[in-house]
Design an enzyme around this catalytic site. Structure first.
Site, mmCIF file in Angstrom:
data_model
loop_
_atom_site.group_PDB
_atom_site.id
_atom_site.type_symbol
_atom_site.label_atom_id
_atom_site.label_comp_id
_atom_site.label_asym_id
_atom_site.label_seq_id
_atom_site.Cartn_x
_atom_site.Cartn_y
_atom_site.Cartn_z
ATOM 1 N N TYR A 19 0.736 -0.999 0.069
ATOM 2 C CA TYR A 19 -0.028 0.206 -0.032
ATOM 3 C C TYR A 19 0.984 1.166 0.120
ATOM 4 O O TYR A 19 2.143 1.260 -0.005
ATOM 5 C CB TYR A 19 -1.027 -0.157 1.157
ATOM 6 N N GLY A 29 -5.272 -13.978 12.160
ATOM 7 C CA GLY A 29 -6.275 -13.708 11.104
ATOM 8 C C GLY A 29 -7.400 -14.663 10.949
ATOM 9 O O GLY A 29 -8.420 -14.698 11.659
ATOM 10 N N ARG A 30 -6.930 -15.559 9.896
ATOM 11 C CA ARG A 30 -8.049 -16.300 9.560
ATOM 12 C C ARG A 30 -8.396 -17.225 10.712
ATOM 13 O O ARG A 30 -9.453 -17.724 10.697
ATOM 14 C CB ARG A 30 -7.338 -17.467 8.457
#
Length: 355
Positions: free
Chosen positions: A182, A323-324
């Protein structure tokens, strides 16, 4: 010796354990507003026993969103919805944190469930997308507009204003997103940054934007609250950003009032062969922690309580981001405590389920 359930304190903010909900895009906002989905998604992880619940990347300006459905904090009107979520997270014993981001050249894309391709104005997208240099992310991506010096200052101001709104909403941890390809990462990496001015070329110049964002944000973020930065510790490309530069950067950020480096990797260019396996990024957190003497967080395919506990017990990192695994099970921290023989974290309302 600390373990996964040893409390930790950064500045004046105390965390009940070392488990953090990693920022995970939900692609569920309209015009950047948080809604009931965000409330349920984030508050349930606080009920589940995590110490810190980080929002998904919140865009500091509308053109900084990855997709039109991203969370935003570019307007004062966004504060009210976020404040409700923050209050619930704190009510249930966790700390609320927010990740501030600008997608740069990776902005204006469809959400993954709709293919993730670049969107133009006719598809609810926008132009131009911006970057450090006029280098497209891929053959299917638009060529970004290189930010002018004036526009760079506008970006810094956007991060500062977003930090002020984050404070107004009640967040106690703020993370600057400088990873995953990003905008800030697009300045850090020589794979993208081809500038010839004070923001390009040398290591000092390529890190200037991140340094200035951190300096500016620290002036409005309370001294009592921690400031984090997420970096991609390596681009996984020989001539790109690497761990040695990350270590050097960590030393600089420490002097600027950054309290923890959140160590991820990759994302700057497509088609890179990354050796993904359980714990494949932990060594980055360990190196930066040891060489810079700054707290770090480890992230990436951390799934089992034993694995997470070992990271803390061996001093590889100070906190772990899941996360997951926390998408699959919001109550992972409770089960981890049970498996590791620690004091139980479950809410009294659920007590009968664990007898």
């Amino acid at each position: 010796m600390a373990d996964l359930f040893t409390p930790i304190k950064l500045r004046d903010v105390s965390f009940r354990n070392r488990i953090v909900v990693s920022p995970m895009c939900q692609y569920s906002s309209t015009n950047g507003y948080a809604n009931d989905w965000h409330l349920i998604h984030l508050a349930s992880r606080a009920v589940g026993g995590a110490a810190l619940v980080l929002t998904e990347a919140a865009a500091v300006e509308p053109y900084g969103r990855i997709s039109p459905q991203d969370l935003g904090i570019w307007a004062d009107e966004h504060i009210e919805g976020l404040a409700k979520i923050v209050a619930l997270i704190h009510q249930f014993g966790a700390v609320a944190g927010i990740q501030l981001a600008h997608a740069g050249r990776k902005a204006s894309t469809a959400k993954p469930s709709e293919g993730g391709k670049a969107l133009d104005e006719s598809q609810s997208g926008w132009r131009p997308v911006v970057s450090s240099s006029a280098v497209a992310f891929s053959q299917d991506s638009p060529v970004p507009q290189a930010l002018t010096l004036e526009a760079i200052q506008d970006v810094i101001t956007a991060f500062v204003q977003a930090a002020k709104r984050s404070l107004a909403a009640g967040f106690k941890v703020l993370e600057i997103h400088a990873a995953h390809g990003y905008l800030i990462h697009q300045f850090l990496s020589p794979l993208v940054n081809q500038r010839q001015d004070n923001y390009g070329g040398s290591f000092e110049n390529r890190t200037r934007l991140l340094q200035q964002v951190c300096q500016a944000v620290r002036t409005v973020w309370p001294e009592t609250y921690p400031l984090w930065v997420r970096i991609s510790a390596t681009d996984w490309v020989a001539v790109g950003w690497d761990i040695e530069q990350s270590i050097a950067l960590g030393g600089i950020l420490k002097t600027l009032g950054v309290d923890l480096i959140d160590c991820s990797s990759g994302g700057i260019v497509p088609g890179v062969n990354i050796p993904v396996k359980p714990g494949y990024q932990i060594e980055f957190a360990k190196r930066i922690r040891q060489d810079v003497d700054i707290p770090t967080a480890a992230v990436g395919l951390i799934t089992s309580p034993e694995q997470a506990n070992q990271i803390i017990c061996t001093g590889a990192a100070d906190m772990v981001l899941l996360g997951r695994e926390l998408l699959r099970n919001p109550y992972w921290p409770i089960l981890a405590a049970q498996k590791l023989g620690q004091d139980q974290l479950w809410p009294v309302q659920y007590d009968r389920a664990w007898r």
